[in-house]
Design an enzyme around this catalytic site. Structure first.
Site, PDB file in Angstrom:
ATOM      1  N   ASP A  92     -14.726 -26.560 -34.648  1.00 39.41           N
ATOM      2  CA  ASP A  92     -15.333 -25.245 -34.498  1.00 39.41           C
ATOM      3  C   ASP A  92     -16.482 -25.279 -33.502  1.00 39.41           C
ATOM      4  OD1 ASP A  92     -16.680 -26.811 -36.519  1.00 39.41           O
ATOM      5  OD2 ASP A  92     -17.838 -25.024 -37.059  1.00 39.41           O
ATOM      6  N   GLU A 122     -18.472 -27.006 -39.214  1.00 41.94           N
ATOM      7  CA  GLU A 122     -19.748 -27.712 -39.043  1.00 41.94           C
ATOM      8  C   GLU A 122     -20.806 -26.770 -38.492  1.00 41.94           C
ATOM      9  OE1 GLU A 122     -22.928 -30.191 -37.304  1.00 41.94           O
ATOM     10  OE2 GLU A 122     -21.662 -28.707 -36.304  1.00 41.94           O
TER      11      GLU A 122
END
Length: 378
Positions: free
Chosen positions: A70, A135
């Site tokens: 991400d 994250e």
């Protein structure tokens, strides 16, 4: 050429608009590459978060590469020189969201494993990749959930390399062998609202708070140690008042944060804050948020292997550091004997026109492969 493989895979991943927590197909690309070289692939979705645990072999030691697919939102696309999810080579650099943080690292993980396994198909030990898509978000369904699952199954990591962008100026100059803990507080000091011309009928929370805040900012929390600087206290936000110049506010809101070392802990910091507030006889409410505990990997086999690999591939001596913000290393360390963070230059992360030096990409993959040789073959 190995560097062509790393660059091509990095571009393939960067082209996926995987704004947290949307993986946008990145882990399918990763799984396909790893499956082709003998990894067992285990998706671990939790909520909206896609996680991947991939393992090659069942013996020890286990070397794990960890990272996230991400990325943070790119901001206005028109502000970018080239589209954020269209990886673009320009002036010796690769541009795109996730180039530095941290899709290039993941590409280099994979190509390093591909070359290592091709050269040493019967190596002693195991390889793993732990990849999450959460994250950059709240992280509640990401690495922390995977680690808990692995812990319950009794799986343990001997050496973990997190591909966060750690270099300050040039690739390889810095290795993170720990991180400070992060503890935030939201403090409301309650006074009594009133007319500014009649202060005896009110209680100004700004005046009440001023000596307390001065004491907190002057407090010495600890001395740090070999690996950590002294614990730091910073006020990040203060708000009070109605906007009217003739009204004493009824409340003062203060946000603050500790970045703390292994010389202290969250509980003792909370106790010390409470003692200072109570000493000044304030009427207050206080909420806490612990984002991460401090962790450290003492200089040992993993740090030595990483420093030797960097010296061989880059010709420089990497320093060990615990500076910077939090990372998913704080979760993985619970099941890892030794853990470091090692990746590209962090200068452009989370910025418009994020980029990485093209020349650094094959070198980063070579560093990862070199570390594998030192941990699994030496």
């Amino acid at each position: 050429m190995p560097e062509t493989a790393s660059l091509q895979l990095a571009k393939q991943l960067i082209a996926q608009a995987s704004v947290t927590p949307d993986d946008h197909g990145c882990q399918e690309i990763i799984a396909e590459r790893l499956r082709a070289i003998g990894f067992a692939i285990e998706p671990m979705p939790f909520g909206r978060t896609q996680n991947l645990w991939a393992r090659h072999g069942n013996s020890t030691p286990l070397v794990c590469f960890a990272g996230h697919t991400d990325v943070v939102p790119p901001g206005p696309a028109e502000a970018w020189t080239s589209p954020p999810f269209q990886p673009t080579e320009r002036n010796g650099k690769l541009y795109g969201r996730g180039t530095a943080d941290m899709k290039t690292s993941i590409a280099c993980f994979i190509t390093a494993c591909e070359r290592f396994i091709a050269q040493h198909p019967q190596f002693s030990g195991s390889l793993a990749l732990l990849i999450t898509s959460d994250e950059e978000g709240d992280g509640k369904d990401g690495t922390v959930r995977v680690v808990e699952t692995l812990r319950q199954r009794g799986e343990h990591i001997d050496y973990c390399i997190v591909g966060e962008p750690t270099a300050e100026h040039i690739l390889g100059d810095t290795i993170k062998n720990g991180r400070r803990g992060s503890l935030s507080g939201s403090l409301t000091i309650h006074g009594k609202q009133g007319h500014i011309a009649y202060p005896h009928l009110a209680a100004n929370p700004i005046h009440l708070a001023a000596p307390v805040l001065a004491e907190l900012t002057a407090e010495h929390w600890d001395n740090g140690n070999t690996y950590f600087p002294p614990t730091g206290f910073q006020i990040s936000n203060i708000h009070a008042g109605t906007g009217a110049p003739n009204v004493i506010p009824g409340e003062l809101f203060v946000q603050f944060n500790f970045r703390f070392s292994t010389e202290t802990d969250a509980e003792s910091l909370q106790r010390r804050i409470k003692a200072i507030l109570d000493k000044h006889h304030l009427h207050y409410s206080l909420q806490w948020q612990l984002s991460g505990q401090p962790f450290i990997t003492e200089a040992g086999r993993l740090t030595q292997a990483a420093q030797a690999a960097i010296a061989e591939e880059c010709g420089i001596q990497a320093v060990l550091s615990t500076s910077g913000g939090t990372s998913d290393g704080r979760f993985i360390k619970a099941i890892a004997n030794e853990l470091i963070e090692l990746g590209p230059v962090n200068e452009s992360i989370h910025q418009i026109d994020e980029h990485i030096e093209l020349a650094a990409i094959p070198r980063l993959s070579a560093i990862y492969e070199n570390i594998l040789h030192r941990l699994l073959l030496d």
